[in-house]
Design a protein around this motif. Structure first.
Motif, PDB file in Angstrom:
ATOM      1  N   ALA A  57       0.844  -1.205   0.000  1.00 55.55           N
ATOM      2  CA  ALA A  57       0.000   0.000   0.000  1.00 55.55           C
ATOM      3  C   ALA A  57       0.874   1.247   0.000  1.00 55.55           C
ATOM      4  N   LYS A  58       0.474   2.230  -0.800  1.00 53.99           N
ATOM      5  CA  LYS A  58       1.275   3.448  -0.954  1.00 53.99           C
ATOM      6  C   LYS A  58       0.925   4.523   0.064  1.00 53.99           C
ATOM      7  N   ASP A  59      -0.333   4.500   0.532  1.00 54.00           N
ATOM      8  CA  ASP A  59      -0.738   5.502   1.524  1.00 54.00           C
ATOM      9  C   ASP A  59      -1.794   4.902   2.452  1.00 54.00           C
ATOM     10  N   ALA A  60      -2.196   5.700   3.446  1.00 53.63           N
ATOM     11  CA  ALA A  60      -3.137   5.223   4.469  1.00 53.63           C
ATOM     12  C   ALA A  60      -4.502   4.904   3.869  1.00 53.63           C
ATOM     13  N   GLN A  61      -4.939   5.697   2.920  1.00 50.41           N
ATOM     14  CA  GLN A  61      -6.248   5.461   2.311  1.00 50.41           C
ATOM     15  C   GLN A  61      -6.262   4.134   1.549  1.00 50.41           C
ATOM     16  N   GLU A  62      -5.213   3.851   0.825  1.00 48.78           N
ATOM     17  CA  GLU A  62      -5.110   2.576   0.100  1.00 48.78           C
ATOM     18  C   GLU A  62      -5.036   1.411   1.090  1.00 48.78           C
ATOM     19  N   LEU A  63      -4.352   1.625   2.202  1.00 48.07           N
ATOM     20  CA  LEU A  63      -4.253   0.604   3.239  1.00 48.07           C
ATOM     21  C   LEU A  63      -5.629   0.280   3.816  1.00 48.07           C
ATOM     22  N   LEU A  64      -6.424   1.325   4.112  1.00 48.39           N
ATOM     23  CA  LEU A  64      -7.777   1.125   4.641  1.00 48.39           C
ATOM     24  C   LEU A  64      -8.672   0.420   3.619  1.00 48.39           C
ATOM     25  N   ALA A  65      -8.544   0.811   2.362  1.00 45.00           N
ATOM     26  CA  ALA A  65      -9.343   0.170   1.307  1.00 45.00           C
ATOM     27  C   ALA A  65      -8.982  -1.301   1.176  1.00 45.00           C
ATOM     28  N   LEU A  66      -7.680  -1.593   1.256  1.00 49.01           N
ATOM     29  CA  LEU A  66      -7.244  -2.990   1.182  1.00 49.01           C
ATOM     30  C   LEU A  66      -7.770  -3.799   2.364  1.00 49.01           C
ATOM     31  N   GLN A  67      -7.703  -3.223   3.560  1.00 46.74           N
ATOM     32  CA  GLN A  67      -8.208  -3.923   4.749  1.00 46.74           C
ATOM     33  C   GLN A  67      -9.686  -4.250   4.588  1.00 46.74           C
ATOM     34  N   ALA A  68     -10.452  -3.301   4.109  1.00 46.99           N
ATOM     35  CA  ALA A  68     -11.887  -3.519   3.915  1.00 46.99           C
ATOM     36  C   ALA A  68     -12.142  -4.610   2.884  1.00 46.99           C
ATOM     37  N   SER A  69     -11.368  -4.606   1.806  1.00 54.05           N
ATOM     38  CA  SER A  69     -11.594  -5.602   0.761  1.00 54.05           C
ATOM     39  C   SER A  69     -11.131  -6.989   1.185  1.00 54.05           C
ATOM     40  N   LEU A  70     -10.176  -7.057   2.095  1.00 52.38           N
ATOM     41  CA  LEU A  70      -9.669  -8.359   2.541  1.00 52.38           C
ATOM     42  C   LEU A  70     -10.529  -8.986   3.633  1.00 52.38           C
ATOM     43  N   ALA A  71     -11.309  -8.177   4.325  1.00 57.20           N
ATOM     44  CA  ALA A  71     -12.132  -8.699   5.424  1.00 57.20           C
ATOM     45  C   ALA A  71     -13.254  -9.602   4.919  1.00 57.20           C
ATOM     46  N   GLN A  72     -13.908  -9.224   3.831  1.00 55.51           N
ATOM     47  CA  GLN A  72     -15.048  -9.985   3.307  1.00 55.51           C
ATOM     48  C   GLN A  72     -14.696 -11.437   2.981  1.00 55.51           C
ATOM     49  N   PRO A  73     -13.652 -11.699   2.203  1.00 58.56           N
ATOM     50  CA  PRO A  73     -13.328 -13.100   1.903  1.00 58.56           C
ATOM     51  C   PRO A  73     -12.963 -13.903   3.154  1.00 58.56           C
ATOM     52  N   THR A  74     -12.322 -13.264   4.113  1.00 56.59           N
ATOM     53  CA  THR A  74     -11.951 -13.959   5.342  1.00 56.59           C
ATOM     54  C   THR A  74     -13.189 -14.383   6.112  1.00 56.59           C
ATOM     55  N   ILE A  75     -14.139 -13.469   6.248  1.00 56.33           N
ATOM     56  CA  ILE A  75     -15.389 -13.791   6.952  1.00 56.33           C
ATOM     57  C   ILE A  75     -16.145 -14.882   6.198  1.00 56.33           C
ATOM     58  N   GLU A  76     -16.184 -14.787   4.881  1.00 51.83           N
ATOM     59  CA  GLU A  76     -16.887 -15.806   4.092  1.00 51.83           C
ATOM     60  C   GLU A  76     -16.246 -17.180   4.265  1.00 51.83           C
ATOM     61  N   LYS A  77     -14.922 -17.216   4.327  1.00 49.82           N
ATOM     62  CA  LYS A  77     -14.241 -18.499   4.536  1.00 49.82           C
ATOM     63  C   LYS A  77     -14.531 -19.047   5.928  1.00 49.82           C
ATOM     64  N   PHE A  78     -14.565 -18.168   6.915  1.00 54.94           N
ATOM     65  CA  PHE A  78     -14.897 -18.616   8.271  1.00 54.94           C
ATOM     66  C   PHE A  78     -16.314 -19.166   8.321  1.00 54.94           C
ATOM     67  N   VAL A  79     -17.237 -18.499   7.664  1.00 52.07           N
ATOM     68  CA  VAL A  79     -18.630 -18.964   7.638  1.00 52.07           C
ATOM     69  C   VAL A  79     -18.722 -20.305   6.914  1.00 52.07           C
ATOM     70  N   THR A  80     -17.996 -20.436   5.817  1.00 47.88           N
ATOM     71  CA  THR A  80     -17.990 -21.702   5.074  1.00 47.88           C
ATOM     72  C   THR A  80     -17.402 -22.822   5.929  1.00 47.88           C
ATOM     73  N   TYR A  81     -16.322 -22.510   6.631  1.00 44.99           N
ATOM     74  CA  TYR A  81     -15.710 -23.491   7.532  1.00 44.99           C
ATOM     75  C   TYR A  81     -16.700 -23.921   8.613  1.00 44.99           C
ATOM     76  N   SER A  82     -17.355 -22.949   9.237  1.00 45.25           N
ATOM     77  CA  SER A  82     -18.322 -23.259  10.294  1.00 45.25           C
ATOM     78  C   SER A  82     -19.465 -24.113   9.764  1.00 45.25           C
TER      79      SER A  82
END
Length: 183
Positions: A57-82
């Motif tokens: 990430a080049k700046d804080a805004q890009e970092l926040l956007a990346l964090q938001a985009s990475l959270a969804q697949p992680t939660i979906e994988k956890f739900v699928t696992y459960s």
């Protein structure tokens, strides 16, 4: 069939049921172990990939956007696992229930046959006692069937609730991710 033969047949049936239960338990444990290993591998791979993305990430805004985009697949994988853990557990419980139902039916059949045989050789006037025992068995069978039906309904309701909660969780995380991206 003589009494010793009946005991031998009952013992053989019990051993076969115990082996079936053991195989069911091992199969379920194997499925859970495979699921856990695959999930751990996937989490490790995703973590490495996510870390690389976040470090790029080049700046804080890009970092926040990346964090938001990475959270969804992680939660979906956890739900699928459960959901997968629940499905494996539910299938194992269903298999065990079938085994016990089969054993219960066999015991019931043998008990009824033994009562009929005893009634034929019983002294006169004992038919009332035999009828009372048969009535008690019929009442116990009826209660068992009612409990079994209620347990199946509870399992169906639980499964529907798990599916609804899973769907709501995925939607909520998706909405939160979209709201973060918009902000």
């Amino acid at each position: 069939m003589s009494f010793p033969d009946q005991i031998g047949a009952a013992n053989k049936a019990s051993i076969e049921a115990a082996l079936t239960l053991a195989n069911t338990a091992f199969s379920s444990a194997e499925k859970l172990a495979t699921l856990n290993l695959n999930t751990a591998r996937s989490i490790l791979e995703d973590s490495v990939s996510n870390a690389k993305s976040l470090l790029g990430a080049k700046d804080a805004q890009e970092l926040l956007a990346l964090q938001a985009s990475l959270a969804q697949p992680t939660i979906e994988k956890f739900v699928t696992y459960s959901r997968s853990v629940y499905e494996i557990s539910a299938a194992a419980q269903e298999d065990v229930s079938k085994i016990f139902e089969s054993q219960f039916g066999e015991i019931n059949k043998n008990l009824t046959a033994a009562l009929d045989k005893a009634a034929k050789s019983a002294p006169a006037g004992s038919d009332v006692a035999v009828a009372a025992v048969k009535s008690a068995i019929a009442a116990a069978n009826s209660a068992y069937d009612s409990i079994n039906k209620a347990a199946k309904q509870v399992a169906e309701i639980a499964e529907a609730n798990v599916a609804a909660a899973t769907s709501a969780t995925v939607k909520a995380v998706g909405s939160a991710s979209k709201a973060k991206k918009a902000a």
